[in-house]
Scaffold this motif. Structure first.
Motif, PDB file in Angstrom:
ATOM      1  N   THR A   1       0.611  -1.099   0.109  1.00 33.50           N
ATOM      2  CA  THR A   1       0.000   0.067  -0.048  1.00 33.50           C
ATOM      3  C   THR A   1       0.851   1.293  -0.147  1.00 33.50           C
ATOM      4  N   PHE A   2       0.451   2.450  -0.516  1.00 32.59           N
ATOM      5  CA  PHE A   2       1.026   3.734  -0.576  1.00 32.59           C
ATOM      6  C   PHE A   2       0.816   4.654   0.741  1.00 32.59           C
ATOM      7  N   PRO A   3       1.837   4.767   1.414  1.00 27.95           N
ATOM      8  CA  PRO A   3       1.789   5.592   2.487  1.00 27.95           C
ATOM      9  C   PRO A   3       1.548   7.201   2.172  1.00 27.95           C
ATOM     10  N   LYS A   4       0.827   8.071   3.252  1.00 26.49           N
ATOM     11  CA  LYS A   4       1.307   9.443   3.202  1.00 26.49           C
ATOM     12  C   LYS A   4       2.311  10.064   3.653  1.00 26.49           C
TER      13      LYS A   4
ATOM     14  N   PHE B   1      -0.245  13.181  -5.705  1.00 22.34           N
ATOM     15  CA  PHE B   1      -1.138  14.282  -5.407  1.00 22.34           C
ATOM     16  C   PHE B   1      -1.594  13.934  -3.871  1.00 22.34           C
ATOM     17  N   TYR B   2      -1.782  12.570  -3.614  1.00 22.25           N
ATOM     18  CA  TYR B   2      -2.416  12.014  -2.279  1.00 22.25           C
ATOM     19  C   TYR B   2      -1.546  12.400  -1.121  1.00 22.25           C
ATOM     20  N   MET B   3      -0.148  12.102  -1.445  1.00 21.14           N
ATOM     21  CA  MET B   3       0.956  12.567  -0.562  1.00 21.14           C
ATOM     22  C   MET B   3       1.045  13.932  -0.154  1.00 21.14           C
ATOM     23  N   LEU B   4       1.070  14.841  -1.220  1.00 16.57           N
ATOM     24  CA  LEU B   4       1.491  16.274  -1.244  1.00 16.57           C
ATOM     25  C   LEU B   4       0.164  16.801  -0.351  1.00 16.57           C
ATOM     26  N   SER B   5      -0.978  16.274  -0.950  1.00 15.68           N
ATOM     27  CA  SER B   5      -2.132  16.947  -0.023  1.00 15.68           C
ATOM     28  C   SER B   5      -2.141  16.564   1.420  1.00 15.68           C
ATOM     29  N   TYR B   6      -1.981  15.482   1.741  1.00 15.47           N
ATOM     30  CA  TYR B   6      -2.100  14.948   3.260  1.00 15.47           C
ATOM     31  C   TYR B   6      -1.095  15.679   3.985  1.00 15.47           C
ATOM     32  N   ASN B   7       0.145  16.240   3.372  1.00 18.86           N
ATOM     33  CA  ASN B   7       1.342  16.728   3.907  1.00 18.86           C
ATOM     34  C   ASN B   7       1.080  18.275   4.106  1.00 18.86           C
ATOM     35  N   LEU B   8       0.197  18.817   2.845  1.00 17.75           N
ATOM     36  CA  LEU B   8       0.237  20.274   2.944  1.00 17.75           C
ATOM     37  C   LEU B   8      -0.945  20.953   3.535  1.00 17.75           C
TER      38      LEU B   8
ATOM     39  N   SER C   1      -4.144  17.543   8.659  1.00 18.90           N
ATOM     40  CA  SER C   1      -3.202  17.711   9.904  1.00 18.90           C
ATOM     41  C   SER C   1      -3.556  16.655  11.063  1.00 18.90           C
ATOM     42  N   GLY C   2      -4.670  16.422  11.286  1.00 16.07           N
ATOM     43  CA  GLY C   2      -5.071  15.694  12.409  1.00 16.07           C
ATOM     44  C   GLY C   2      -5.263  14.157  12.129  1.00 16.07           C
ATOM     45  N   ILE C   3      -5.227  13.678  10.822  1.00 12.76           N
ATOM     46  CA  ILE C   3      -5.157  12.401  10.430  1.00 12.76           C
ATOM     47  C   ILE C   3      -4.130  11.430  10.778  1.00 12.76           C
ATOM     48  N   GLY C   4      -4.388  10.300  11.399  1.00 15.77           N
ATOM     49  CA  GLY C   4      -3.344   9.509  11.726  1.00 15.77           C
ATOM     50  C   GLY C   4      -2.692   8.601  10.473  1.00 15.77           C
ATOM     51  N   ASP C   5      -2.523   7.234  10.530  1.00  9.75           N
ATOM     52  CA  ASP C   5      -2.056   6.385   9.564  1.00  9.75           C
ATOM     53  C   ASP C   5      -3.012   6.286   8.704  1.00  9.75           C
TER      54      ASP C   5
ATOM     55  N   MET D   1     -14.231  15.857  -7.077  1.00 14.11           N
ATOM     56  CA  MET D   1     -14.249  16.924  -6.291  1.00 14.11           C
ATOM     57  C   MET D   1     -15.063  17.290  -5.210  1.00 14.11           C
ATOM     58  N   ILE D   2     -16.454  17.228  -5.179  1.00 13.86           N
ATOM     59  CA  ILE D   2     -17.472  17.408  -4.560  1.00 13.86           C
ATOM     60  C   ILE D   2     -17.379  16.454  -3.272  1.00 13.86           C
ATOM     61  N   GLN D   3     -16.894  15.066  -3.573  1.00 15.82           N
ATOM     62  CA  GLN D   3     -16.927  14.291  -2.517  1.00 15.82           C
ATOM     63  C   GLN D   3     -15.712  14.493  -1.325  1.00 15.82           C
ATOM     64  N   ILE D   4     -14.728  15.090  -1.740  1.00 16.62           N
ATOM     65  CA  ILE D   4     -13.521  15.167  -0.752  1.00 16.62           C
ATOM     66  C   ILE D   4     -14.138  15.446   0.551  1.00 16.62           C
ATOM     67  N   PRO D   5     -14.918  16.518   0.985  1.00 13.85           N
ATOM     68  CA  PRO D   5     -15.450  16.762   2.282  1.00 13.85           C
ATOM     69  C   PRO D   5     -16.055  15.577   3.091  1.00 13.85           C
ATOM     70  N   PHE D   6     -16.363  14.596   2.215  1.00 16.12           N
ATOM     71  CA  PHE D   6     -17.683  13.750   2.792  1.00 16.12           C
ATOM     72  C   PHE D   6     -16.885  12.330   3.064  1.00 16.12           C
ATOM     73  N   GLY D   7     -15.559  12.292   2.917  1.00 19.36           N
ATOM     74  CA  GLY D   7     -15.063  10.717   3.281  1.00 19.36           C
ATOM     75  C   GLY D   7     -14.286  10.331   2.112  1.00 19.36           C
ATOM     76  N   ASN D   8     -13.212   9.416   2.382  1.00 14.74           N
ATOM     77  CA  ASN D   8     -12.323   9.018   1.327  1.00 14.74           C
ATOM     78  C   ASN D   8     -11.638  10.043   0.594  1.00 14.74           C
ATOM     79  N   ALA D   9     -11.217  11.230   1.489  1.00 16.51           N
ATOM     80  CA  ALA D   9     -10.583  12.565   0.652  1.00 16.51           C
ATOM     81  C   ALA D   9      -9.480  11.984  -0.223  1.00 16.51           C
ATOM     82  N   GLY D  10      -8.516  11.251   0.620  1.00 19.26           N
ATOM     83  CA  GLY D  10      -7.486  10.907  -0.129  1.00 19.26           C
ATOM     84  C   GLY D  10      -7.467  10.295  -1.466  1.00 19.26           C
ATOM     85  N   GLY D  11      -8.428   9.367  -1.426  1.00 16.29           N
ATOM     86  CA  GLY D  11      -8.798   8.370  -2.736  1.00 16.29           C
ATOM     87  C   GLY D  11      -9.214   9.378  -3.780  1.00 16.29           C
ATOM     88  N   HIS D  12     -10.121  10.471  -3.395  1.00 14.81           N
ATOM     89  CA  HIS D  12     -10.567  11.291  -4.393  1.00 14.81           C
ATOM     90  C   HIS D  12      -9.720  12.192  -4.861  1.00 14.81           C
TER      91      HIS D  12
END
Length: 302
Positions: A53-56, A118-125, A130-134, A182-193
């Motif tokens: 799996t790809f980590p953040k 995109f996933y890694m940059l978003s989760y780190n920027l 910021s409060g999400i764990g693994d 784009m519209i589903q990012i705030p409602f869950g699975n943000a990294g996937g979207h």
């Protein structure tokens, strides 16, 4: 054995899109079987899948750099893989009509890489994460979106008939999925979207540059060719044994004396053959140039 041979033959006749789908399904089933084994042996759940799996986190990624592509063959459930494979088959079937099979793989893998970045940059920027764990990324969605958007950009006005919808233009379908992510990012699975959007961006860039005569995936295709050559069987052409001449050079006088008795079928290229055989004895057959190999093969047939 007959069943295995039949399966091999059918797989060989698959298109590259069908082979990608088959490989994704095989990996999906394999990890479910592995999950059963880990359950029976009371091993940590997903202990094997976590390896791919790809980590953040950048540090975690450096410990398993292969995960930037391996995650694109993992899926979290039946609906996840089913939806991805349906879209891959739909968009890939059109894509392969306009591009080569190799370019299907190029867009698939580079779409996965773009999506992961995109996933890694978003989760780190972005502060929202910021409060999400693994968190890890799995799924072929970024790759599938890359292929879908790439072909939609190439043939945007082609009409496609969809069940229960009717005839729609290809670019409408691509825009629908992009906006949906784009519209589903705030409602869950943000990294996937977000990863989906990264793959979609690559697909758009790939085709727009391709139309301008710039193949931004050419470098990656060379890497794939190099890796493929490591596993390709070496087919050596059959060579007739050619022996090095052991006759001593004669004086010019002797040569003149026997010039009229020289056989007509004497090999005029013997000196070059001797030089090539000397090179083989010193450095091996692989040290020969292609021209020397061709010459030796031709001489062996004469």
């Amino acid at each position: 054995m007959a069943l295995i041979d039949d399966v091999k033959l059918k797989f060989k006749n698959f298109s590259i899109v069908e082979k990608l789908i088959a490989f994704n399904v095989l990996v999906f089933v394999s990890f479910y079987l592995i999950g059963t084994i880990t359950f029976l042996l009371k091993l940590p759940a997903n202990s094997v899948m976590d390896f791919f799996t790809f980590p953040k986190e950048i540090g975690a990624y450096l410990m398993k750099p292969w995960s930037i592509v391996t995650y694109a063959f993992l899926h979290s459930g039946i609906f996840h893989i089913l939806s991805n494979m349906i879209i891959l088959y739909f968009s890939g079937s059109y894509f392969i009509n306009y591009f080569t099979g190799k370019k299907v793989l190029t867009v698939y893998f580079l779409g996965a890489i773009f999506g992961a970045l995109f996933y890694m940059l978003s989760y780190n920027l972005f502060p929202a994460f910021s409060g999400i764990g693994d968190a890890v990324l799995v799924g072929a969605s970024a790759s599938v979106m890359a292929i879908l958007v790439a072909i939609a950009t190439y043939i945007p006005n082609m009409a496609v008939r969809l069940m229960l919808v009717g005839s729609v233009k290809f670019w409408w379908i691509a825009v629908f999925f992009v906006v949906l992510d784009m519209i589903q990012i705030p409602f869950g699975n943000a990294g996937g979207h977000i990863a989906h959007l990264g793959g979609a961006l690559f697909g758009y860039l790939y085709t727009t540059q391709f139309k301008k005569g710039n193949d931004i995936g050419a470098g990656f295709e060379k890497i794939m060719d190099t890796i493929a050559s490591w596993f390709a069987p070496r087919n050596k052409a059959p060579l007739k044994t050619v022996y090095k001449s052991t006759k001593k050079k004669k004086t010019s006088a002797t040569t003149k004396q026997h010039s009229n008795t020289t056989p007509k079928n004497a090999n005029p290229n013997q000196a070059q053959i001797d030089a090539i055989l000397d090179k083989i004895s010193k450095s091996g057959y692989e040290s020969l140039t292609q021209q020397e190999k061709d010459f030796l093969f031709k001489a062996g047939r004469e």
